[in-house]
Design an enzyme around this catalytic site. Structure first.
Site, PDB file in Angstrom:
ATOM      1  CE  LYS A  44     -17.496  14.709  -0.192  1.00 39.08           C
ATOM      2  NZ  LYS A  44     -16.603  13.553  -0.453  1.00 39.08           N
ATOM      3  NE  ARG A  92     -20.277  10.978   4.963  1.00 45.98           N
ATOM      4  CZ  ARG A  92     -19.327  11.879   4.746  1.00 45.98           C
ATOM      5  NH1 ARG A  92     -19.566  13.148   4.853  1.00 45.98           N
ATOM      6  NH2 ARG A  92     -18.119  11.491   4.429  1.00 45.98           N
ATOM      7  NE  ARG A 137      -7.763  14.053   2.619  1.00 48.96           N
ATOM      8  CZ  ARG A 137      -9.072  13.820   2.592  1.00 48.96           C
ATOM      9  NH1 ARG A 137      -9.872  14.621   1.919  1.00 48.96           N
ATOM     10  NH2 ARG A 137      -9.560  12.790   3.223  1.00 48.96           N
ATOM     11  NE  ARG A 167      -9.886  13.592   6.711  1.00 48.50           N
ATOM     12  CZ  ARG A 167     -10.964  13.681   5.925  1.00 48.50           C
ATOM     13  NH1 ARG A 167     -11.156  14.752   5.183  1.00 48.50           N
ATOM     14  NH2 ARG A 167     -11.837  12.702   5.879  1.00 48.50           N
ATOM     15  NE  ARG A 192     -12.871   8.573   4.712  1.00 50.21           N
ATOM     16  CZ  ARG A 192     -11.739   9.201   4.360  1.00 50.21           C
ATOM     17  NH1 ARG A 192     -10.566   8.746   4.775  1.00 50.21           N
ATOM     18  NH2 ARG A 192     -11.782  10.264   3.607  1.00 50.21           N
TER      19      ARG A 192
HETATM   20  P1  AP5 Z   1     -10.593  16.254  -1.296  1.00 53.33           P
HETATM   21  O1  AP5 Z   1     -11.033  17.502  -2.000  1.00 53.33           O
HETATM   22  O2  AP5 Z   1      -9.981  16.412   0.039  1.00 53.33           O
HETATM   23  O3  AP5 Z   1     -11.768  15.153  -1.290  1.00 53.33           O
HETATM   24  P2  AP5 Z   1     -13.185  15.116  -0.579  1.00 53.33           P
HETATM   25  O4  AP5 Z   1     -14.179  14.768  -1.622  1.00 53.33           O
HETATM   26  O5  AP5 Z   1     -13.405  16.366   0.216  1.00 53.33           O
HETATM   27  O6  AP5 Z   1     -12.995  13.824   0.309  1.00 53.33           O
HETATM   28  P3  AP5 Z   1     -13.106  13.584   1.873  1.00 53.33           P
HETATM   29  O7  AP5 Z   1     -12.148  12.506   2.217  1.00 53.33           O
HETATM   30  O8  AP5 Z   1     -12.985  14.876   2.625  1.00 53.33           O
HETATM   31  O9  AP5 Z   1     -14.543  13.030   1.959  1.00 53.33           O
HETATM   32  P4  AP5 Z   1     -15.121  12.188   3.088  1.00 53.33           P
HETATM   33  O10 AP5 Z   1     -16.532  12.250   2.713  1.00 53.33           O
HETATM   34  O11 AP5 Z   1     -14.532  10.866   3.275  1.00 53.33           O
HETATM   35  O12 AP5 Z   1     -14.660  12.935   4.423  1.00 53.33           O
HETATM   36  P5  AP5 Z   1     -15.385  14.008   5.343  1.00 53.33           P
HETATM   37  O13 AP5 Z   1     -14.362  14.895   5.899  1.00 53.33           O
HETATM   38  O14 AP5 Z   1     -16.542  14.598   4.651  1.00 53.33           O
HETATM   39  O15 AP5 Z   1      -9.566  15.519  -2.255  1.00 53.33           O
HETATM   40  C1  AP5 Z   1      -8.927  14.324  -1.828  1.00 53.33           C
HETATM   41  C2  AP5 Z   1      -7.454  14.309  -2.264  1.00 53.33           C
HETATM   42  O16 AP5 Z   1      -7.361  14.266  -3.685  1.00 53.33           O
HETATM   43  C3  AP5 Z   1      -6.647  15.545  -1.846  1.00 53.33           C
HETATM   44  O17 AP5 Z   1      -5.348  15.124  -1.537  1.00 53.33           O
HETATM   45  C4  AP5 Z   1      -6.653  16.445  -3.087  1.00 53.33           C
HETATM   46  O18 AP5 Z   1      -5.512  17.281  -3.137  1.00 53.33           O
HETATM   47  C5  AP5 Z   1      -6.662  15.403  -4.211  1.00 53.33           C
HETATM   48  N1  AP5 Z   1      -7.437  15.849  -5.373  1.00 53.33           N
HETATM   49  C6  AP5 Z   1      -8.583  16.594  -5.382  1.00 53.33           C
HETATM   50  N2  AP5 Z   1      -9.021  16.782  -6.644  1.00 53.33           N
HETATM   51  C7  AP5 Z   1      -8.147  16.102  -7.451  1.00 53.33           C
HETATM   52  C8  AP5 Z   1      -8.060  15.900  -8.867  1.00 53.33           C
HETATM   53  N3  AP5 Z   1      -8.964  16.440  -9.701  1.00 53.33           N
HETATM   54  N4  AP5 Z   1      -7.046  15.135  -9.341  1.00 53.33           N
HETATM   55  C9  AP5 Z   1      -6.098  14.596  -8.498  1.00 53.33           C
HETATM   56  N5  AP5 Z   1      -6.135  14.760  -7.152  1.00 53.33           N
HETATM   57  C10 AP5 Z   1      -7.143  15.504  -6.636  1.00 53.33           C
HETATM   58  O19 AP5 Z   1     -15.955  13.066   6.504  1.00 53.33           O
HETATM   59  C11 AP5 Z   1     -15.087  12.427   7.421  1.00 53.33           C
HETATM   60  C12 AP5 Z   1     -15.871  11.613   8.441  1.00 53.33           C
HETATM   61  O20 AP5 Z   1     -16.749  12.485   9.193  1.00 53.33           O
HETATM   62  C13 AP5 Z   1     -16.805  10.554   7.878  1.00 53.33           C
HETATM   63  O21 AP5 Z   1     -16.117   9.359   7.624  1.00 53.33           O
HETATM   64  C14 AP5 Z   1     -17.811  10.419   9.037  1.00 53.33           C
HETATM   65  O22 AP5 Z   1     -17.271   9.686  10.101  1.00 53.33           O
HETATM   66  C15 AP5 Z   1     -17.982  11.839   9.494  1.00 53.33           C
HETATM   67  N6  AP5 Z   1     -19.058  12.541   8.784  1.00 53.33           N
HETATM   68  C16 AP5 Z   1     -18.929  13.613   7.938  1.00 53.33           C
HETATM   69  N7  AP5 Z   1     -20.135  13.984   7.467  1.00 53.33           N
HETATM   70  C17 AP5 Z   1     -21.039  13.139   8.008  1.00 53.33           C
HETATM   71  C18 AP5 Z   1     -22.455  12.999   7.891  1.00 53.33           C
HETATM   72  N8  AP5 Z   1     -23.160  13.814   7.090  1.00 53.33           N
HETATM   73  N9  AP5 Z   1     -23.051  12.018   8.578  1.00 53.33           N
HETATM   74  C19 AP5 Z   1     -22.360  11.210   9.370  1.00 53.33           C
HETATM   75  N10 AP5 Z   1     -21.022  11.261   9.536  1.00 53.33           N
HETATM   76  C20 AP5 Z   1     -20.365  12.222   8.860  1.00 53.33           C
HETATM   77 MG    MG Z   2     -13.494  16.804   2.312  1.00 50.25          MG
END
Ligand code: AP5
Ligand code: MG
Ligand code: ZN
Length: 214
Positions: free
Chosen positions: A15, A91, A125, A158, A169
């Site tokens: 994402k 979410r 990552r 991270r 997660r």
């Molecule tokens: P990346 O693009 O970083 O993945 P992502 O989908 O953004 O995954 P996240 O880990 O950021 O999602 P998340 O939902 O767990 O975390 P968030 O920060 O939102 O890609 C991942 C890796 O793969 C990278 O190394 C990249 O280089 C590689 N990659 C990408 N595309 C690829 C491909 N095509 N092929 C191979 N490799 C690839 O949330 C974190 C925390 O915040 C949550 O756990 C929660 O505690 C809190 N939080 C956030 N939003 C909310 C909410 N709405 N409500 C409540 N709590 C929340």
């Molecule tokens: Mg992300």
């Protein structure tokens, strides 16, 4: 008018990676609750009568930060924006309902990636501490190890990208967020994308989905 894009998918689906490109290509703001919360991990929420006193305590374990905190952040972030790509929200069903009252959406993208692949992506990552760009030690390497291609910032791992938090997660996603996808299936501009391709191949599909729906 700039497009209003929602991007959904499990942790590690790409994402953030695709949102960065969307923001540049379509001249929209990348609104990401994960980054916003990470910038406010130590925020004092003790007066809200919740389980923990800061967002960081939920995040490091991979649990959801309570809706009252997150809904307010998103509402504030979207309030004066024309176009955006929203990443990490909603979410759960209540957040989806809150979002429906905040804005309309032109495009809803869902990135589909098998679970085994997600663990490898997340534990490898690396993130730029200055601009937030995402890299991977194997699948998406920077030109110089540990240094961001885009801004020269230092790359870090991270706190929640360890195997235990990652597994939690994924299970939180399965229980809370997966049911939300159904709410959008009939939405205008809903497109499922095969996220199990190279970042450039995924981008080709993402870009055409937005071009044909915005
Ligand atoms: P990346 O693009 O970083 O993945 P992502 O989908 O953004 O995954 P996240 O880990 O950021 O999602 P998340 O939902 O767990 O975390 P968030 O920060 O939102 O890609 C991942 C890796 O793969 C990278 O190394 C990249 O280089 C590689 N990659 C990408 N595309 C690829 C491909 N095509 N092929 C191979 N490799 C690839 O949330 C974190 C925390 O915040 C949550 O756990 C929660 O505690 C809190 N939080 C956030 N939003 C909310 C909410 N709405 N409500 C409540 N709590 C929340
Ligand atoms: Mg992300
Ligand atoms: Zn950077």
């Amino acid at each position: 008018m700039n497009p209003k894009i929602l991007i959904l998918g499990p942790p590690g689906a790409g994402k953030g990676t695709q949102s960065e490109r969307l923001a540049t290509e379509f001249d929209v703001e990348h609104v990401t609750t994960g980054d916003a919360l990470r910038a406010n991990k130590e925020m004092d929420i003790s007066d809200m009568d919740l389980e923990y006193d800061t967002p960081g305590e939920y995040m490091d374990q991979g649990d959801l930060v309570p809706d009252v905190v997150v809904d307010a952040m998103v509402e504030e972030a979207l309030s004066d924006l024309d176009g955006f790509v929203l990443d990490g929200y909603p979410r759960n069903g209540d957040q989806a309902e809150a979002l429906r009252e905040m804005t309309d959406l032109d495009v809803v993208l869902v990135l589909d990636v098998p679970e085994e692949e997600l663990v490898d992506r997340l534990t490898g990552r690396r993130v730029c501490e200055d601009c937030g760009a995402n890299y991977h030690v194997e699948f998406n390497q920077p030109e110089e190890e540990g240094v961001c291609d885009k801004c020269g910032g230092e790359l870090y791992q991270r706190e929640d990208d360890n195997e235990e938090s990652v597994r939690n997660r994924l299970s939180v996603y399965h229980d809370n967020t997966e049911p939300v996808l159904e709410l959008y299936e009939d939405h205008d501009g809903y497109v499922e994308i095969d996220g199990d391709q190279t970042p450039d191949e995924v981008w080709d599909d993402v870009r055409s989905a937005v071009e044909s729906n915005a």
